[in-house]
Design an enzyme around this catalytic site. Structure first.
Site, PDB file in Angstrom:
ATOM      1  N   GLY A  11       0.835  -1.208   0.000  1.00 49.04           N
ATOM      2  CA  GLY A  11       0.000   0.000   0.000  1.00 49.04           C
ATOM      3  C   GLY A  11       0.864   1.249   0.000  1.00 49.04           C
ATOM      4  O   GLY A  11       1.860   1.313   0.716  1.00 49.04           O
ATOM      5  N   ARG A  25      18.992  11.238  -4.491  1.00 45.09           N
ATOM      6  CA  ARG A  25      19.901  12.388  -4.399  1.00 45.09           C
ATOM      7  C   ARG A  25      21.138  12.055  -3.560  1.00 45.09           C
ATOM      8  O   ARG A  25      22.259  12.459  -3.892  1.00 45.09           O
ATOM      9  CB  ARG A  25      19.154  13.588  -3.822  1.00 45.09           C
ATOM     10  N   ARG A  72       1.207  -5.323  -5.248  1.00 44.26           N
ATOM     11  CA  ARG A  72       1.402  -6.455  -4.337  1.00 44.26           C
ATOM     12  C   ARG A  72       1.632  -7.660  -5.244  1.00 44.26           C
ATOM     13  O   ARG A  72       0.792  -7.971  -6.072  1.00 44.26           O
ATOM     14  CB  ARG A  72       0.161  -6.643  -3.455  1.00 44.26           C
ATOM     15  N   ASP A 103       5.060  -4.448   6.112  1.00 45.79           N
ATOM     16  CA  ASP A 103       5.384  -5.809   6.514  1.00 45.79           C
ATOM     17  C   ASP A 103       5.626  -6.785   5.355  1.00 45.79           C
ATOM     18  O   ASP A 103       6.650  -7.469   5.307  1.00 45.79           O
ATOM     19  CB  ASP A 103       4.162  -6.313   7.308  1.00 45.79           C
ATOM     20  N   THR A 125       4.247   2.773   5.584  1.00 43.94           N
ATOM     21  CA  THR A 125       2.855   2.312   5.661  1.00 43.94           C
ATOM     22  C   THR A 125       2.084   3.240   6.591  1.00 43.94           C
ATOM     23  O   THR A 125       2.619   3.643   7.631  1.00 43.94           O
ATOM     24  CB  THR A 125       2.734   0.863   6.163  1.00 43.94           C
ATOM     25  N   ASP A 127      -0.274   2.371   8.393  1.00 43.88           N
ATOM     26  CA  ASP A 127      -0.812   1.609   9.531  1.00 43.88           C
ATOM     27  C   ASP A 127       0.014   1.728  10.817  1.00 43.88           C
ATOM     28  O   ASP A 127      -0.511   1.502  11.898  1.00 43.88           O
ATOM     29  CB  ASP A 127      -0.907   0.119   9.169  1.00 43.88           C
ATOM     30  N   ASP A 129       2.148  -0.354  11.832  1.00 40.62           N
ATOM     31  CA  ASP A 129       2.014  -1.681  12.451  1.00 40.62           C
ATOM     32  C   ASP A 129       3.346  -2.429  12.542  1.00 40.62           C
ATOM     33  O   ASP A 129       3.365  -3.636  12.772  1.00 40.62           O
ATOM     34  CB  ASP A 129       0.991  -2.516  11.675  1.00 40.62           C
ATOM     35  N   ARG A 171      -5.637  -2.018   9.130  1.00 39.43           N
ATOM     36  CA  ARG A 171      -5.547  -3.487   9.026  1.00 39.43           C
ATOM     37  C   ARG A 171      -5.705  -4.108  10.417  1.00 39.43           C
ATOM     38  O   ARG A 171      -6.761  -3.972  11.001  1.00 39.43           O
ATOM     39  CB  ARG A 171      -4.225  -3.889   8.373  1.00 39.43           C
ATOM     40  N   ARG A 253      -5.004   7.360   2.628  1.00 38.22           N
ATOM     41  CA  ARG A 253      -3.743   6.906   2.028  1.00 38.22           C
ATOM     42  C   ARG A 253      -3.047   7.975   1.193  1.00 38.22           C
ATOM     43  O   ARG A 253      -1.868   7.839   0.853  1.00 38.22           O
ATOM     44  CB  ARG A 253      -4.003   5.664   1.179  1.00 38.22           C
TER      45      ARG A 253
HETATM   46  O1  F6P Z   1      -1.694  -1.304   4.706  1.00 36.40           O
HETATM   47  C1  F6P Z   1      -2.271  -0.124   4.341  1.00 36.40           C
HETATM   48  C2  F6P Z   1      -3.744  -0.263   4.127  1.00 36.40           C
HETATM   49  O2  F6P Z   1      -4.241   0.975   3.694  1.00 36.40           O
HETATM   50  C3  F6P Z   1      -4.555  -0.813   5.296  1.00 36.40           C
HETATM   51  O3  F6P Z   1      -4.798   0.178   6.265  1.00 36.40           O
HETATM   52  C4  F6P Z   1      -5.776  -1.336   4.616  1.00 36.40           C
HETATM   53  O4  F6P Z   1      -6.357  -2.369   5.356  1.00 36.40           O
HETATM   54  C5  F6P Z   1      -5.234  -1.853   3.314  1.00 36.40           C
HETATM   55  O5  F6P Z   1      -4.005  -1.194   3.086  1.00 36.40           O
HETATM   56  C6  F6P Z   1      -6.125  -1.618   2.111  1.00 36.40           C
HETATM   57  O6  F6P Z   1      -5.539  -2.215   1.016  1.00 36.40           O
HETATM   58  P1  F6P Z   1      -5.996  -1.985  -0.487  1.00 36.40           P
HETATM   59  O7  F6P Z   1      -5.641  -0.589  -0.872  1.00 36.40           O
HETATM   60  O8  F6P Z   1      -5.249  -3.000  -1.250  1.00 36.40           O
HETATM   61  O9  F6P Z   1      -7.481  -2.176  -0.497  1.00 36.40           O
END
Ligand code: F6P
Length: 320
Positions: A11, A25, A72, A103, A125, A127, A129, A171, A253
């Protein structure tokens, strides 16, 4: 170390561009060549690679998303996919790779590392996490985006005397909900790490109403309840407060990264190049107590993320 590759994977997160800029740079400053690998590991397998120069990363520090694009890749996680990637790395004479992502991206980085490719991971990320680092790139921008939404929703919540549920991303991690919820003065924060009781949420809501509180903001982390709409109905039924649900989704995002994320990304990007130049491999860059540091990616991946319990309790106390 003559040629460095940089990729973003998983993501996207605001600040990834600032990290790419710093890698490019800093590397050129030290007379290294840099290539951009497009669309993460998927692009690596396909040889979707282009030379980067100083101008390639001009005018991107303030932009959300990732100029290298992202993906991904399931294929990369197979043995055949890894072999393809290694062949491409050798054909393009890439000596080291900087991977910016979460991750899943770090798991990919570890696969390359175990195959003998020097790799450095930068946590990117929204998240937050990844337990080994206090913050990942994009988290600060995301919580500010959520905070902006909370403030707007609070206005209308007060005007109508409603309960407003705001579902946020994360997530399996409650950090976005917790940090934005505390900053926004939310009445209740529901995270995956802590059990919750619908009765307690309604009790807090009713007690607040009885002492003259007009709004009620409930921050709900994604995935905690099976159906957020049903959850909203349940709150309405039990509390007697007219209830609305807002799912913020991918708005979290994007957007221009905050100063914090730009600085974090710039520092980590530059450090990644230094580590490769020092001959280090398989390292994850993190920030702990305001210090940029590095650990083995393997160790970074094995750390167990926990919710900040003190912060969680504080949010409860302050929003009585
Ligand atoms: O890992 C980042 C994230 O935005 C999570 O918060 C969310 O669960 C997931 O990605 C959504 O993924 P996608 O954009 O593939 O739907």
């Amino acid at each position: 170390m003559k040629k460095i590759g940089v990729l973003t994977s998983g993501g996207d997160a605001p600040g990834m561009n600032a990290a790419i800029r710093a890698v490019v740079r800093k590397a050129i400053y030290h007379n290294l060549q840099v290539v951009g690998i497009k669309r993460g590991y998927e692009g690596l397998i396909q040889g979707n690679i282009e030379d980067m120069n100083l101008s390639s990363v001009a005018d991107i520090i303030h932009k959300g998303g990732t100029m290298l694009r992202t993906a991904r890749s399931d294929e990369f996680m197979t043995d055949a996919g890894l072999e393809k990637a290694i062949n491409v790395i050798s054909v393009f004479k890439i000596d080291g790779i900087v991977v910016i992502g979460g991750d899943g991206s770090f798991k990919g980085a570890q696969r390359l590392n175990e195959a003998g490719i020097p790799v450095i991971g930068i946590p990117g990320t929204i998240d937050n996490d990844m337990a080994y680092t206090d913050y990942s790139i994009g988290f600060n921008t995301a919580i500010n985006t959520v905070l902006y939404a909370i403030s707007n929703i609070r206005d209308t919540s007060t005007s109508h005397g409603r309960a407003n549920i705001i579902e946020v991303m994360g997530r399996d991690c409650g950090d976005i909900a917790l940090y934005a919820g505390l900053a926004g003065g939310a009445e209740s924060i529901i995270v995956p790490e802590v059990d919750f009781s619908i009765d307690e949420i309604c009790r807090r809501l009713i007690q607040g109403r009885n002492r003259g509180k007009l709004h009620s903001i409930i921050i709900l982390a994604e995935g905690v309840v099976e159906n957020s709409y049903e959850f909203a109905k349940e709150i309405e039924k039990k509390s007697g407060a007219e209830t609305r649900l807002t799912i913020l989704g991918h708005i979290q995002r994007g957007g221009s990264p905050t100063a914090f994320d730009r600085i974090l990304a710039s520092s980590m990007g530059a450090r990644a190049v230094e580590l490769l130049m020092e001959g280090k491999k398989g390292k994850a860059i993190g920030i702990r107590g305001n210090q940029i540091y590095d650990v083995d990616i393997k160790e970074a991946l094995s750390c167990q993320k926990k919710i900040n319990q003190d912060m969680y309790e504080l949010a409860k106390i302050l929003s009585i």
